[in-house]
Design a protein around this motif. Sequence first.
Motif, mmCIF file in Angstrom:
data_model
loop_
_atom_site.group_PDB
_atom_site.id
_atom_site.type_symbol
_atom_site.label_atom_id
_atom_site.label_comp_id
_atom_site.label_asym_id
_atom_site.label_seq_id
_atom_site.Cartn_x
_atom_site.Cartn_y
_atom_site.Cartn_z
ATOM 1 N N VAL A 174 64.656 64.239 54.547
ATOM 2 C CA VAL A 174 63.815 64.235 55.750
ATOM 3 C C VAL A 174 64.626 63.715 56.941
ATOM 4 O O VAL A 174 64.961 62.538 57.016
ATOM 5 C CB VAL A 174 62.546 63.395 55.532
ATOM 6 C CG1 VAL A 174 61.720 63.331 56.816
ATOM 7 C CG2 VAL A 174 61.709 63.995 54.406
ATOM 8 N N ASN A 232 59.477 66.931 60.965
ATOM 9 C CA ASN A 232 58.068 66.693 61.278
ATOM 10 C C ASN A 232 57.602 67.296 62.586
ATOM 11 O O ASN A 232 56.430 67.600 62.747
ATOM 12 C CB ASN A 232 57.804 65.197 61.397
ATOM 13 C CG ASN A 232 57.701 64.543 60.063
ATOM 14 O OD1 ASN A 232 58.685 64.541 59.317
ATOM 15 N ND2 ASN A 232 56.533 64.029 59.726
ATOM 16 N N MET A 264 51.223 69.315 48.882
ATOM 17 C CA MET A 264 51.977 68.203 49.470
ATOM 18 C C MET A 264 50.974 67.124 49.845
ATOM 19 O O MET A 264 49.850 67.428 50.248
ATOM 20 C CB MET A 264 52.736 68.665 50.718
ATOM 21 C CG MET A 264 53.657 67.615 51.318
ATOM 22 S SD MET A 264 52.897 66.523 52.514
ATOM 23 C CE MET A 264 53.337 67.342 54.045
ATOM 24 N N ILE A 289 50.669 62.793 51.392
ATOM 25 C CA ILE A 289 51.147 61.456 51.751
ATOM 26 C C ILE A 289 50.089 60.487 51.229
ATOM 27 O O ILE A 289 48.949 60.527 51.682
ATOM 28 C CB ILE A 289 51.263 61.306 53.281
ATOM 29 C CG1 ILE A 289 52.166 62.396 53.858
ATOM 30 C CG2 ILE A 289 51.767 59.916 53.658
ATOM 31 C CD1 ILE A 289 52.110 62.499 55.376
ATOM 32 N N MET A 335 58.082 59.434 48.607
ATOM 33 C CA MET A 335 58.969 59.221 49.738
ATOM 34 C C MET A 335 59.920 58.088 49.341
ATOM 35 O O MET A 335 59.974 57.696 48.184
ATOM 36 C CB MET A 335 58.164 58.898 51.003
ATOM 37 C CG MET A 335 56.854 59.680 51.059
ATOM 38 S SD MET A 335 56.104 60.039 52.659
ATOM 39 C CE MET A 335 56.070 58.504 53.493
ATOM 40 N N SER A 336 60.675 57.549 50.309
ATOM 41 C CA SER A 336 61.680 56.546 49.949
ATOM 42 C C SER A 336 61.102 55.399 49.119
ATOM 43 O O SER A 336 61.716 54.932 48.164
ATOM 44 C CB SER A 336 62.337 55.972 51.208
ATOM 45 O OG SER A 336 63.117 56.964 51.845
ATOM 46 N N ILE A 392 62.693 62.392 51.084
ATOM 47 C CA ILE A 392 63.362 61.116 51.338
ATOM 48 C C ILE A 392 64.034 61.126 52.705
ATOM 49 O O ILE A 392 64.905 61.964 52.965
ATOM 50 C CB ILE A 392 64.434 60.838 50.265
ATOM 51 C CG1 ILE A 392 63.858 60.979 48.851
ATOM 52 C CG2 ILE A 392 65.062 59.463 50.482
ATOM 53 C CD1 ILE A 392 62.912 59.901 48.442
ATOM 54 N N THR A 450 64.423 57.698 55.106
ATOM 55 C CA THR A 450 65.085 56.414 55.336
ATOM 56 C C THR A 450 66.218 56.117 54.348
ATOM 57 O O THR A 450 67.280 55.651 54.753
ATOM 58 C CB THR A 450 64.028 55.283 55.247
ATOM 59 O OG1 THR A 450 62.901 55.661 56.043
ATOM 60 C CG2 THR A 450 64.597 53.984 55.762
ATOM 61 N N ARG A 467 64.478 54.767 61.100
ATOM 62 C CA ARG A 467 64.271 55.543 62.321
ATOM 63 C C ARG A 467 63.915 54.610 63.474
ATOM 64 O O ARG A 467 63.205 53.637 63.292
ATOM 65 C CB ARG A 467 63.136 56.548 62.123
ATOM 66 C CG ARG A 467 63.457 57.671 61.173
ATOM 67 C CD ARG A 467 62.254 58.558 60.949
ATOM 68 N NE ARG A 467 61.215 57.914 60.182
ATOM 69 C CZ ARG A 467 61.130 57.934 58.838
ATOM 70 N NH1 ARG A 467 62.067 58.545 58.132
ATOM 71 N NH2 ARG A 467 60.167 57.327 58.218
#
Length: 234
Positions: A35, A58, A163, A165, A203-204, A220, A222, A228
């Motif tokens: 990512v 994104n 997908m 989150i 994710m991370s 992934i 970070t 960021r």
Amino acid sequence: MNNKIADQLQSALQTIASAAQLADRSANEVKLLAVSKTKPATMIEEAWQAGQRAFGENYVQEGLQKIIDLKHLNGLEWHLIGPLQSNKCKPVAEQFDWVQSLDRSKIAKRLNDNRPSGKGPLQVCIQVNISGEASKSGIELSEVENLAKEIADMPNLVLRGLMAIPSNTDDDKALAAEFQQLYDLYKHLQHQYDDVDTLSMGMSSDSELAIKHGSTMVRIGTAIFGKRDKPATD
Ligand SMILES: *Cc1c(COP(=O)(O)O)cnc(C)c1O
């Protein structure tokens, strides 16, 4: 710099491999999406040199610019993982390879209508709002089947999976429950649609738990590119 991204990519792949092994799965069942949102094209090129091909963006405008800037690299695969408004569907359908953040039929229809025939179909995942938080993108679990059915009738889209989150929490039990619900729905879709092979979760901070619960793609950022400056919108 060069080595840093290559090293972090390598350790992300190692994390995936050992999480897969712990879960009695093969490491090649889990794909790594790097990512790269808010990070410059030069960093993506470094990751490409280290062998990474799939990248997630994104923000539509930022992603489109990087696609142009990196046209000279072979084999790049671009995934949109952020919110998509209907007025941006045309360039996205023209330039991206995947849209993972599909969450309504109007957007699906516009992507389908605007996909250039020469490019082959656009690969899509339905984004599920598994946390139930109003601020999060995605549709309710119960609405997924209807949207899947609509997508299946669109010749220029291929439904690849789901997908999500998950909730922003350290509570592994709560997270695991969300991952499990997604996995069950994913398996259900897989029985109905031939091309469904992607469960994009992790994710991370939670990739190992996601892999334990059947993720086939971890996203992934970070851990590969560093923190960021700009906060993520999601
Ligand atoms: C930013 C983002 C990621 C990556 O998050 P990290 O914590 O940096 O690994 C993954 N998925 C989505 C949808 C994101 O917006």
